[in-house]
Design an enzyme around this catalytic site. Structure first.
Site, short mmCIF file in Angstrom:
data_model
loop_
_atom_site.label_atom_id
_atom_site.label_comp_id
_atom_site.label_asym_id
_atom_site.label_seq_id
_atom_site.Cartn_x
_atom_site.Cartn_y
_atom_site.Cartn_z
N SER A 10 0.93 -1.14 0.27
CA SER A 10 0.16 -0.02 0.06
C SER A 10 0.84 1.13 0.15
CB SER A 10 -0.83 0.04 1.20
OG SER A 10 -1.67 1.28 1.33
N HIS A 35 -1.32 -1.65 -4.14
CA HIS A 35 -2.56 -1.04 -3.57
C HIS A 35 -2.81 0.46 -3.48
CE1 HIS A 35 -6.02 -2.01 -0.94
NE2 HIS A 35 -5.62 -1.11 -0.25
N ASP A 37 -4.84 3.49 -2.19
CA ASP A 37 -5.83 3.90 -1.40
C ASP A 37 -6.36 5.24 -1.55
OD1 ASP A 37 -6.01 1.85 0.93
OD2 ASP A 37 -4.10 2.22 1.47
N MET A 39 -8.64 8.29 -0.12
CA MET A 39 -9.50 8.78 0.71
C MET A 39 -10.21 10.14 0.59
SD MET A 39 -6.89 7.75 3.68
CE MET A 39 -6.36 5.96 3.96
N HIS A 68 -8.33 1.11 -3.82
CA HIS A 68 -9.48 0.81 -2.83
C HIS A 68 -9.99 2.23 -2.70
CE1 HIS A 68 -9.49 0.11 1.69
NE2 HIS A 68 -10.55 0.18 1.43
N MET A 70 -12.24 4.64 -0.66
CA MET A 70 -12.61 5.08 0.68
C MET A 70 -13.17 6.32 0.51
SD MET A 70 -9.51 3.66 3.01
CE MET A 70 -8.52 3.58 1.64
N MET A 141 -11.49 -5.13 6.07
CA MET A 141 -10.53 -4.30 6.58
C MET A 141 -10.10 -4.87 8.14
SD MET A 141 -9.92 -1.94 4.71
CE MET A 141 -8.81 -0.94 5.83
N GLY A 146 -8.64 4.46 7.23
CA GLY A 146 -8.32 5.92 7.19
C GLY A 146 -7.06 6.21 7.42
N GLY A 148 -2.71 4.50 7.97
CA GLY A 148 -1.82 3.36 8.19
C GLY A 148 -1.22 3.40 9.35
N GLY A 149 -0.46 2.22 9.56
CA GLY A 149 0.23 2.00 10.97
C GLY A 149 -0.62 1.57 12.07
N ASP A 179 -6.81 -6.09 4.90
CA ASP A 179 -6.14 -4.78 4.66
C ASP A 179 -5.70 -4.12 6.18
OD1 ASP A 179 -4.78 -2.33 4.03
OD2 ASP A 179 -6.74 -1.77 2.74
N GLY A 181 -2.70 -3.28 9.38
CA GLY A 181 -1.90 -3.91 10.40
C GLY A 181 -1.30 -5.26 10.00
C1 DX5 Z 1 -6.23 2.04 5.67
C2 DX5 Z 1 -5.45 1.45 4.18
C3 DX5 Z 1 -4.72 0.59 4.26
C4 DX5 Z 1 -3.28 1.04 4.95
C5 DX5 Z 1 -2.47 -0.20 5.58
O1 DX5 Z 1 -7.20 2.80 5.57
O2 DX5 Z 1 -6.77 1.24 3.70
O3 DX5 Z 1 -4.29 0.15 2.90
O4 DX5 Z 1 -2.26 1.59 4.09
O5 DX5 Z 1 -1.44 0.31 6.09
P1 DX5 Z 1 -0.74 -0.57 7.20
O6 DX5 Z 1 -0.12 -1.70 6.55
O7 DX5 Z 1 0.44 0.48 7.68
O8 DX5 Z 1 -1.45 -0.88 8.26
ZN ZN Z 2 -6.55 -0.02 1.58
#
Ligand code: DX5
Ligand code: ZN
Length: 227
Positions: A10, A35, A37, A39, A68, A70, A141, A146, A148-149, A179, A181
Site C-alpha cells: 500500500s 494497493h 488507497d 480517501m 481501494h 474509501m 478491513m 483511514g 496506515g500503521g 488490509d 496492520g
Molecule cells: C487504511 C488503508 C490501508 C493502509 C494499510 O485505511 O486502507 O491500505 O495503508 O497500512 P498498514 O499496513 O500500515 O496498516
Molecule cells: Zn487499503
C-alpha cells in the site's frame, strides 16, 4: 483449489519523494499488486491521493493496480479511476446509498476491471451476501479505514473463517484480501485463516523496501494458499 498468494504493497506508507524507486523495488522483488488507497475526507477523516497520481503511476509500472476507494458514493468516480489505470476497483459496502452496491459493482465489471467489495471491521458479513456472486474480491478491513500503521484487529480471524465458509458453501470464486496492520509477524496466521491477497503499508515501506518484500515472500512459502 490452491490460490496464489499476492502481496499488495500500500503506497500510502511510501516516501513520495522516492515513489518511482520504491514501486520499482516492489515490482522487482515479486509483488504482484499495488494497493492504491483513495480517501475523500468524508467516508474516512483523511485525504490521500486521486486520479492524477494514479495516471502517473500507471505509466511507470506493469503491476496490477488494486484501487481501494474509501469515498462516499463511489459510483461518481469508478469510470475515471478505471480510465486512469486501475485494474480493479474495490468499493465499501458502507459507502453506497440505500440502493446498495450492485449497480456500482456491475458498472466496474462492465468497464472491464475487477470489482471488489469491502467492509469495515464492525460491519457484519450478512450485508454483503447479495454481492458474493458478482465480486472478484472481498476486502476485509482489519483496522478502521483511514490511516496506515494501526494494530491488526484480532476479530478479523473469525470473519475470515466465516467468509471462507460462505465462499465454499455458495460455490463462489472471489479472492479474499485483508488490509491493515499486517506485519511479518502475523501474515502467516492471516494466510492460514484464508486470505490470499495481503495488503501491507508500513511493513513494506518502512526500512528497506526490497528486503521487506523478499521477507514477505519468504513467509509465503510455495506461494499458494489453500481454500
Ligand atoms: C487504511 C488503508 C490501508 C493502509 C494499510 O485505511 O486502507 O491500505 O495503508 O497500512 P498498514 O499496513 O500500515 O496498516
Ligand atoms: Zn487499503
Amino acid at each position: 483449489m490452491d490460490r496464489e498468494i499476492k502481496l499488495a504493497p500500500s503506497i500510502l506508507a511510501a516516501d513520495f519523494m522516492k515513489l518511482e524507486e520504491q514501486i520499482g523495488e516492489c515490482e522487482k522483488n515479486g509483488a504482484q499488486y499495488l494497493h492504491y488507497d483513495v480517501m475523500d475526507g468524508m467516508f474516512v477523516p483523511s485525504l490521500s491521493f486521486g486520479l492524477p497520481v494514479l495516471s502517473s503511476i500507471r505509466k511507470g509500472t506493469k503491476m496490477f493496480i488494486d484501487c481501494h476507494l474509501m469515498i462516499v458514493e463511489p459510483n461518481r468516480y469508478v469510470d475515471e479511476f478505471i480510465q486512469a489505470g486501475a485494474d480493479s476497483v474495490t468499493i465499501h459496502y458502507e459507502a453506497c446509498r440505500e440502493k446498495g452496491c450492485m449497480d456500482v459493482l456491475k458498472r466496474i465489471k462492465d468497464r472491464g476491471a475487477g470489482c471488489g467489495i469491502s467492509v469495515k471491521p464492525a460491519t457484519p458479513l450478512v450485508h454483503i451476501l447479495p454481492y458474493l456472486g458478482i465480486v472478484d474480491m472481498v476486502l476485509l478491513m482489519s483496522v478502521e479505514p483511514g490511516f496506515g500503521g494501526q494494530p491488526f484487529i484480532e476479530s478479523t480471524y473469525e470473519k475470515l473463517d466465516q467468509l471462507r465458509s460462505l465462499r465454499k458453501e455458495g460455490g463462489f470464486d472471489f479472492d479474499i484480501e485483508v488490509d491493515g496492520g499486517i506485519t511479518l509477524g502475523n501474515v502467516k496466521s492471516v494466510i492460514d485463516a484464508g486470505a490470499n491477497v495481503i495488503v501491507s503499508g508500513s511493513s513494506v515501506f518502512k526500512g528497506n523496501v526490497g528486503e521487506n518484500v523478499k521477507s514477505f515472500f519468504g513467509i509465503f512459502g510455495d506461494g499458494s494458499a489453500l481454500e
